[in-house]
Write an enzyme that holds these catalytic residues in place. Structure first.
Site, PDB file in Angstrom:
ATOM      1  N   CYS A  22      -2.384 -38.985 -51.925  1.00  0.00           N
ATOM      2  CA  CYS A  22      -2.672 -39.008 -50.521  1.00  0.00           C
ATOM      3  C   CYS A  22      -1.498 -39.976 -48.837  1.00  0.00           C
ATOM      4  CB  CYS A  22      -4.099 -39.600 -50.365  1.00  0.00           C
ATOM      5  SG  CYS A  22      -5.491 -38.241 -50.889  1.00  0.00           S
ATOM      6  N   HIS A  49      -4.406 -43.004 -42.368  1.00  0.00           N
ATOM      7  CA  HIS A  49      -4.386 -41.452 -43.910  1.00  0.00           C
ATOM      8  C   HIS A  49      -5.485 -41.629 -43.049  1.00  0.00           C
ATOM      9  CE1 HIS A  49      -5.703 -39.163 -46.601  1.00  0.00           C
ATOM     10  NE2 HIS A  49      -6.060 -40.359 -47.463  1.00  0.00           N
ATOM     11  N   ASN A  69     -10.643 -35.219 -45.254  1.00  0.00           N
ATOM     12  CA  ASN A  69      -9.994 -35.859 -46.008  1.00  0.00           C
ATOM     13  C   ASN A  69      -8.822 -34.480 -46.320  1.00  0.00           C
ATOM     14  OD1 ASN A  69      -7.261 -37.395 -47.102  1.00  0.00           O
ATOM     15  ND2 ASN A  69      -9.152 -38.543 -47.962  1.00  0.00           N
TER      16      ASN A  69
END
Ligand code: COA
Length: 353
Positions: free
Chosen positions: A120, A262, A292
């Site tokens: 990520c 993020h 996500n």
């Protein structure tokens, strides 16, 4: 370091194009609750997520990456780039990399093209690499893409992860310019802690443990995350990285117009922003409707903010990410005066109840 114009040696990467793409199929919490032992209230309370987009069976990471990349190039005003960097945890194949295929499909055959694997944090790593290609003079224009199809590696019956992750792609274009231009990328911070590799992992499918169904378990062939521990690491690493990059630039949080972290979990974003002393309304949130999306989440959040006019040209933007590895990273930039996106990030289609 080479100069871009006579007498100047401050060759800097400048962001000049932005695009995002979400697959058409939107999956609301109720659809997941209909087949998993979960419910809309738990998902919204623990993660902030209301819906996410999932790729169709025929859609691979490169398909999403090409859609986002095409939009970013169009937004930049010219379809050219001499390097393509794709950050992804879900490449089309384990060999070759996805970036050369994406480059070819965008009409950029011949461009330098490679993938970056930092889970990520991938987009921040790719952005840093792309900026390095520009400042070193290796490339004049770089297309940086974050793209992930987590639905291919998450077990759809794993209630912890199936509710959190979504699929998507986001992209930016970097060009050579100068540090005093709007869009200039400034300080960077990158880090990792491989001692924590099992915090976020797909155990099988690599050279350590090939994904042979006879030798591996169902769980080993799917994405696994130690949610609570990851949550704690994400809070401390993101906060430290954001502070580090601000210190490097000689700035404080008061200088930050927009914090674009993020998009892991709304509680993480809010807690990190509060810990840094940033008001909640300066923190970008896109996780509610995208989940996500891994390496795609920061450029998608930027595209969402840009569409909603939440980014002021000339304003200072702080990007901070955290992911498997463990990895983390931050980057500072000033926001450029980009034209509005010509095409929407997706054409939404309601999921079947
Ligand atoms: N629906 C209902 N209950 C669920 C659930 C779901 N989808 N998922 C887990 N639970 C249950 C657990 O089984 C546990 O039950 P128990 O107390 O009976 O054992 C309970 O909820 C609490 O689980 P826990 O894991 O402690 O929940 P949490 O509050 O930590 O939330 C995450 C789970 C995954 C949402 C959260 O840990 C998280 O967001 N972690 C970080 C994720 C992240 O940042 N990832 C990206 C890194 S790149």
């Amino acid at each position: 370091m080479s100069a871009t114009s006579a007498g100047r040696t401050d060759r800097t990467a400048v962001l000049c194009g932005l695009g995002g793409w979400l697959p058409r199929r939107r999956v609301g919490n109720d659809e997941l609750a209909a087949r998993l032992d979960t419910d809309d209230v738990w998902i919204r309370t623990r993660t902030g997520i209301r819906s996410r987009h999932l790729a169709a069976p025929h859609e691979a990471t490169s398909d999403l990456a090409v859609a986002a990349g095409r939009r970013a190039l169009a937004n930049s005003g010219t379809p050219e780039a001499d390097a393509v960097v794709v950050a992804t945890t879900t490449p089309d194949r384990s060999c070759p990399a996805t970036a050369p295929l994406v480059a070819a499909r965008l009409g950029l055959s011949g461009a330098a093209a490679f993938d970056i694997g930092a889970v990520c944090t991938g987009f921040v790593y790719a952005l840093t690499a792309g900026a390095g290609l520009v400042t070193s003079g290796v490339a004049d224009r770089v297309l940086v893409i974050g793209a992930d199809v987590y639905s291919r590696i998450v077990d759809p019956d794993d209630r912890q992860n199936a509710v959190v992750f979504g699929d998507g792609a986001g992209a930016v274009v970097l060009r050579a310019g100068h540090a005093d231009e709007a869009g200039a990328l400034g300080s960077f911070d990158l880090g990792s802690d491989g001692d924590q590799e099992d915090m976020i992992t797909v155990a099988a499918g690599g050279s350590r443990l090939p994904a042979d169904p006879a030798l591996t378990s169902h769980a080993e062939r799917h994405f696994a995350m130690r949610g609570k521990k990851v949550f704690r690491h994400a809070l401390s690493r993101m906060t430290e990285s954001a502070r580090t990059v601000l210190d490097r630039a000689g700035l404080t949080v008061d200088d930050v117009d927009r914090f674009v972290p993020h998009q892991a979990n709304l509680r993480i974003l809010r807690t990190v922003a509060a810990g840094l002393g940033l008001p909640a309304d300066r923190c970008a949130t896109h996780v509610e409707t995208a989940g996500n999306t891994g390496a795609a989440s920061i450029p998608l959040a930027l595209a969402h903010d840009h569409a909603n006019r939440a980014l002021r040209p000339g304003g200072r933007v702080l990007l901070t990410a955290f992911g498997g590895g463990l990895t983390w990273g931050s980057c500072l930039l000033t926001w450029p005066d980009l034209p509005p996106a010509a095409e929407p990030a997706h054409q939404e289609e309601e999921s079947a109840p």
